[in-house]
Structures are given as structure tokens and as C-alpha cells.
Design an enzyme around this catalytic site. Sequence first.
Site, PDB file in Angstrom:
ATOM      1  N   ASN A 233      22.481  49.862  41.354  1.00 38.06           N
ATOM      2  CA  ASN A 233      23.913  49.676  41.213  1.00 38.06           C
ATOM      3  C   ASN A 233      24.647  50.290  42.403  1.00 38.06           C
ATOM      4  O   ASN A 233      24.131  51.185  43.075  1.00 38.06           O
ATOM      5  CB  ASN A 233      24.445  50.247  39.886  1.00 38.06           C
TER       6      ASN A 233
ATOM      7  N   SER B  68      25.019  50.523  33.578  1.00 33.88           N
ATOM      8  CA  SER B  68      24.653  51.574  32.627  1.00 33.88           C
ATOM      9  C   SER B  68      24.539  52.941  33.303  1.00 33.88           C
ATOM     10  O   SER B  68      24.534  53.974  32.630  1.00 33.88           O
ATOM     11  CB  SER B  68      23.327  51.227  31.944  1.00 33.88           C
ATOM     12  N   GLU B  69      24.421  52.952  34.637  1.00 33.39           N
ATOM     13  CA  GLU B  69      24.348  54.206  35.374  1.00 33.39           C
ATOM     14  C   GLU B  69      25.724  54.664  35.853  1.00 33.39           C
ATOM     15  O   GLU B  69      25.835  55.571  36.691  1.00 33.39           O
ATOM     16  CB  GLU B  69      23.395  54.066  36.571  1.00 33.39           C
TER      17      GLU B  69
ATOM     18  N   HIS C  91      22.800  53.584  44.022  1.00 29.74           N
ATOM     19  CA  HIS C  91      21.621  53.964  43.230  1.00 29.74           C
ATOM     20  C   HIS C  91      20.565  52.871  43.400  1.00 29.74           C
ATOM     21  O   HIS C  91      20.844  51.688  43.179  1.00 29.74           O
ATOM     22  CB  HIS C  91      21.977  54.109  41.755  1.00 29.74           C
TER      23      HIS C  91
ATOM     24  N   HIS D  42      15.930  51.981  43.665  1.00 27.39           N
ATOM     25  CA  HIS D  42      14.590  52.334  43.216  1.00 27.39           C
ATOM     26  C   HIS D  42      13.585  52.147  44.364  1.00 27.39           C
ATOM     27  O   HIS D  42      12.628  51.389  44.221  1.00 27.39           O
ATOM     28  CB  HIS D  42      14.177  51.455  42.029  1.00 27.39           C
TER      29      HIS D  42
ATOM     30  N   HIS E  95      12.110  57.690  38.816  1.00 24.40           N
ATOM     31  CA  HIS E  95      13.147  56.694  38.576  1.00 24.40           C
ATOM     32  C   HIS E  95      13.696  56.054  39.846  1.00 24.40           C
ATOM     33  O   HIS E  95      13.557  54.848  40.040  1.00 24.40           O
ATOM     34  CB  HIS E  95      14.275  57.358  37.768  1.00 24.40           C
TER      35      HIS E  95
END
Length: 241
Positions: A30, A77-78, A97, A99, A160
Site C-alpha cells: 500500500n 487494511s494497513e 509499505h 513485501h 512480513h
Amino acid sequence: MTNETALRLQIIDVAKKMYERDFISGIAGNISVRLARNAILLTPSGTNKADLSPEDLLVVDLQGNCISGDAACRPSSEMPMHLEAYRQRLDVGAVVHAHPITCVAMSLVGISLAPPYIPEALVLLGPIATTPYATPSSTENRDAIAGLIHNHDAIILAHHGTLTVGRDLGEAYGRLEVLEHTARTVALAHQLGTPHELTEDAVNKLLEMRERMGLAHPDESNLSLRIAAEIERLASGFTGW
């Protein structure tokens, strides 16, 4: 073109780069940018970032309330992590954000990027912290970064992903690239042997360079001491992973 329109297009561009460069997959990841002191532009939940359009992005206030967007208005959701960064630091203009594979892999085996190995990483990122594990898409992630974001521009979320911030989206995304490149280099070094840290003198010169370049923020006054403390913490048997 309005400033908000330009920022929407920039988010779409960065989202596609993240997907193409394997920093995210599926609906993961996100991005947000600050529109005003109390409002941010944020990617929605449940959408593949490679397929986003400017109209998909949402405007929310720093309390998490939707100001504009589609009728469902489902922010990432973050979002709590993003909001925490903006609340604590007025200098932050964007949050990313992701991964990235190597960063996450290193957190799985407990290898930290806190030790100062690579000059460019220290100058561009400052100290790199790794949080203990927190449940994704929950307020646990917000709580995990809450004590770190005030003096870290790059954070690895154990098992994560990563969180990088910047004065604008270009800087926040650029820090993601530097962070993953650093992780790849350090991971390879561990395969070849034992990486050697930069000397204290070298670290201090690099931190002075970081300050001259305008990359340091007020909370970095004791940065070299904090890096040393982080390394000592790791050596003492930190079990956060």
C-alpha cells in the site's frame, strides 16, 4: 493539472513499479501521500496495485475517516501504520509499505540490517530497524512501528514486509529500492563469509554527510550511539523474530 491529480498519477506509477520489480504481489502492499496536514491520499484495500487507476485512490483524514472515494470506501487494511507515521512526523510526506523478498527472508532467519555495512545505505536510510512479529492487517503493526517511526526512515516488519517514509513519494519509494538492494547485498555477503562492519570513524563521517545532504531529521542527534546500541541488543540474544 492539480496537485492532487499529479499525486494520484504518481501513486499509480510507483504502484506499478513495485509490482513489476517484485516488491509486492497480488493485492499486497500500500502507498499513501500527504495531501494536507490532516488528510492523506491512500490506496484501497483488496486491489492489485498493477491494476489501479487514479480514481481508485481514497482520501482519508488522520483519524481514518473517509473524505472522498467510492461508495464502499475501503482503505488499505494497513492504514493504521500510515496514519501513525504521519501523526508522529510532520516531515513525512509519503509512506510505502511493501513485501520485498530479500528483506523479508532475512527477517525470517534473524539477520539484521542494523549493523553499518554499506555506506550508501547509511547515508540514504539512516538506521534500519526490524520489529518483532506483528499480525498483518491489524493494529499490531501500528503498535510495532510506533516506537520506531519517530527516528527511522526504513523499518523491516519481521516475517512480513517493510515500511519506508520520505518527504515525498519519490524519496519514500527510493528508500524501498535502497533497502532491498542493501538486503540482497548483505544476504550474499553472509553466504560468502562474515560481513565486516564499517568502522566508527567511517560511520561518523557518513552521518555527517547525511546531515549535510539534508537527509537527517532532528531525532538523529545520537544516531551513531543508537546504531551501536542496536547492534549490542542483537548480540545479547534478541528474540523478537
